[in-house]
Design an enzyme around this catalytic site. Structure first.
Site, PDB file in Angstrom:
ATOM      1  N   ASP A  17       1.102  -1.277  -0.002  1.00  0.00           N
ATOM      2  CA  ASP A  17      -0.188  -0.211  -0.210  1.00  0.00           C
ATOM      3  C   ASP A  17       0.794   1.053  -0.008  1.00  0.00           C
ATOM      4  O   ASP A  17       2.087   1.328   0.983  1.00  0.00           O
ATOM      5  CB  ASP A  17      -0.877  -0.088   0.921  1.00  0.00           C
ATOM      6  CG  ASP A  17      -1.740   1.267   1.211  1.00  0.00           C
ATOM      7  OD1 ASP A  17      -2.421   1.725  -0.006  1.00  0.00           O
ATOM      8  OD2 ASP A  17      -2.877   1.389   2.216  1.00  0.00           O
ATOM      9  N   ASN A  65     -10.018  -2.649  -7.040  1.00  0.00           N
ATOM     10  CA  ASN A  65      -8.833  -1.861  -7.847  1.00  0.00           C
ATOM     11  C   ASN A  65      -9.616  -1.566  -9.330  1.00  0.00           C
ATOM     12  O   ASN A  65      -9.774  -0.118  -9.491  1.00  0.00           O
ATOM     13  CB  ASN A  65      -7.620  -1.798  -7.826  1.00  0.00           C
ATOM     14  CG  ASN A  65      -6.994  -2.577  -6.625  1.00  0.00           C
ATOM     15  OD1 ASN A  65      -5.974  -2.904  -6.274  1.00  0.00           O
ATOM     16  ND2 ASN A  65      -7.553  -1.040  -5.671  1.00  0.00           N
ATOM     17  N   ARG A 191      -5.490  -2.204   8.026  1.00  0.00           N
ATOM     18  CA  ARG A 191      -6.249  -3.783   7.343  1.00  0.00           C
ATOM     19  C   ARG A 191      -6.433  -4.739   6.758  1.00  0.00           C
ATOM     20  O   ARG A 191      -4.761  -4.167   5.853  1.00  0.00           O
ATOM     21  CB  ARG A 191      -7.845  -2.593   7.406  1.00  0.00           C
ATOM     22  CG  ARG A 191      -7.130  -2.094   6.703  1.00  0.00           C
ATOM     23  CD  ARG A 191      -8.216  -0.703   6.202  1.00  0.00           C
ATOM     24  NE  ARG A 191      -8.033   0.353   4.751  1.00  0.00           N
ATOM     25  CZ  ARG A 191      -8.000   1.887   5.253  1.00  0.00           C
ATOM     26  NH1 ARG A 191      -8.248   1.636   6.280  1.00  0.00           N
ATOM     27  NH2 ARG A 191      -7.727   2.523   4.157  1.00  0.00           N
ATOM     28  N   LEU A 192      -7.405  -4.897   6.794  1.00  0.00           N
ATOM     29  CA  LEU A 192      -6.835  -6.192   5.547  1.00  0.00           C
ATOM     30  C   LEU A 192      -7.833  -5.975   4.026  1.00  0.00           C
ATOM     31  O   LEU A 192      -6.915  -6.420   3.840  1.00  0.00           O
ATOM     32  CB  LEU A 192      -7.213  -7.778   6.526  1.00  0.00           C
ATOM     33  CG  LEU A 192      -7.049  -8.665   7.775  1.00  0.00           C
ATOM     34  CD1 LEU A 192      -7.457  -9.564   7.947  1.00  0.00           C
ATOM     35  CD2 LEU A 192      -5.549  -8.146   7.105  1.00  0.00           C
TER      36      LEU A 192
HETATM   37  C1  FPP Z   1      -2.242  -0.017  -3.524  1.00  0.00           C
HETATM   38  O1  FPP Z   1      -1.582   1.127  -3.662  1.00  0.00           O
HETATM   39  C2  FPP Z   1      -1.018  -0.153  -4.326  1.00  0.00           C
HETATM   40  C3  FPP Z   1      -1.948  -1.088  -5.503  1.00  0.00           C
HETATM   41  C4  FPP Z   1      -3.452  -0.969  -5.852  1.00  0.00           C
HETATM   42  C5  FPP Z   1      -1.015  -1.644  -6.316  1.00  0.00           C
HETATM   43  C6  FPP Z   1       0.075  -2.477  -6.433  1.00  0.00           C
HETATM   44  C7  FPP Z   1       1.122  -2.209  -7.422  1.00  0.00           C
HETATM   45  C8  FPP Z   1       2.687  -2.128  -7.790  1.00  0.00           C
HETATM   46  C9  FPP Z   1       3.237  -2.245  -6.309  1.00  0.00           C
HETATM   47  C10 FPP Z   1       3.055  -2.257  -8.983  1.00  0.00           C
HETATM   48  C11 FPP Z   1       2.754  -3.216 -10.036  1.00  0.00           C
HETATM   49  C12 FPP Z   1       3.228  -5.060  -9.835  1.00  0.00           C
HETATM   50  C13 FPP Z   1       3.690  -6.099 -10.366  1.00  0.00           C
HETATM   51  C14 FPP Z   1       3.659  -7.015  -9.073  1.00  0.00           C
HETATM   52  C15 FPP Z   1       4.985  -5.330 -11.241  1.00  0.00           C
HETATM   53  P1  FPP Z   1      -2.348   2.298  -3.608  1.00  0.00           P
HETATM   54  O2  FPP Z   1      -2.227   2.699  -5.041  1.00  0.00           O
HETATM   55  O3  FPP Z   1      -3.900   2.149  -2.575  1.00  0.00           O
HETATM   56  O4  FPP Z   1      -1.819   4.101  -3.032  1.00  0.00           O
HETATM   57  P2  FPP Z   1      -2.449   4.712  -1.508  1.00  0.00           P
HETATM   58  O5  FPP Z   1      -3.383   4.482  -0.546  1.00  0.00           O
HETATM   59  O6  FPP Z   1      -1.399   5.962  -1.269  1.00  0.00           O
HETATM   60  O7  FPP Z   1      -3.354   5.393  -3.044  1.00  0.00           O
END
Ligand code: FPP
Length: 246
Positions: A17, A65, A191-192
């Site tokens: 996250d 997402n 949280r989960l």
């Molecule tokens: C949560 O951060 C993260 C995601 C929804 C996506 C995770 C993706 C990656 C780490 C990169 C691509 C993955 C791979 C396996 C190459 P958020 O966007 O919800 O962060 P925020 O809470 O700060 O908005």
């Protein structure tokens, strides 16, 4: 202090996250945070393999997402596609088995095809299992199990009384992975978020304020060091565990 191999978790999962906040804090587009987050995926996967974890499961894209802005969804899909291509040699050369869990059919073809191909080619590898949770939701996974078990019961192949925890373990998308020992979440939230709901029943939880794009080997080692000091009782007492440590 070096990590004691006998106190290592076998299976670690991470809720990655904080990509968006990391980017916004630097005046960048959210996608820049995801791109830096993909670098952390590479670094942490390598560290986990070198440390000797048996399984690493990463929450890369949740069922929820899909409701993000279309350009962010597309950007994430492109990063996944890039990851599958750039990490191919790393995965195959180091005996890593790649798995994907979630509603994989919902992924666009340009991601799904190379992803499933690499999963298939690496299926015989016996080193660490790297599982990407993609279009994944813990509740969705339990709905899927329930539907399949009901269908088997309706077809006369399963008696309701025969359903036990093992039946469900064997039917989950995560079937075959070691039990989840440690669940890490970055970036301050505790949280989960619909991740591994069944599987985390006895997992140790570890939270850090470090956003995922800044998470590296040192943070993984900090989590593993903390894990090594914990007593996992699985509902028993400390005295019982001392008498019979298994
Ligand atoms: C949560 O951060 C993260 C995601 C929804 C996506 C995770 C993706 C990656 C780490 C990169 C691509 C993955 C791979 C396996 C190459 P958020 O966007 O919800 O962060 P925020 O809470 O700060 O908005």
């Amino acid at each position: 202090m070096p990590l004691d191999p006998s106190r290592l978790p076998r299976h670690v999962a991470i809720i990655m996250d904080g990509n968006g906040r990391w980017a916004t804090a630097r005046g960048l587009e959210r996608l820049a945070g995801h791109r830096k987050g993909a670098d952390s995926v590479r670094d942490v996967t390598r560290a986990a393999r070198e440390i000797g974890l048996k399984a690493l499961t990463l929450y890369a894209f949740s069922s929820q997402n899909w409701s993000r802005p279309p350009d962010e969804v597309l950007g994430l899909m492109q990063l996944l596609d890039e990851f599958v291509h750039t990490e191919r040699a790393e995965i195959l050369d180091h005996d890593i088995r790649l798995r994907a869990v979630g509603e994989i059919d919902r992924l666009p073809d340009f991601v799904r095809a190379p992803l499933l191909e690499l999963c298939a080619v690496s299926a015989g590898n016996r080193g660490m299992i790297l599982t990407l949770a993609l279009s994944y939701g813990g509740r969705e996974s339990l709905v899927d199990v329930t539907r399949r078990l009901c269908a088997a019961a309706a077809a006369g192949e399963l008696r309701p009384d025969d359903v036990d925890e093992e039946t469900i373990d064997r039917s989950l998308w995560t079937a075959g992975l070691p039990s989840l020992d440690l669940l890490i979440r970055t970036s301050g939230e505790q949280r989960l978020s619909n991740f591994l709901l069944w599987e985390s029943a006895y997992a140790e939880l570890w939270f850090t304020d470090v956003p995922w794009p800044d998470f590296d080997r040192s943070h993984l080692v900090a989590a593993l060091t903390d894990y090594a000091q914990r007593e996992r009782r699985f509902g028993k007492t400390s005295a019982q565990l001392r008498e019979s440590p298994t």
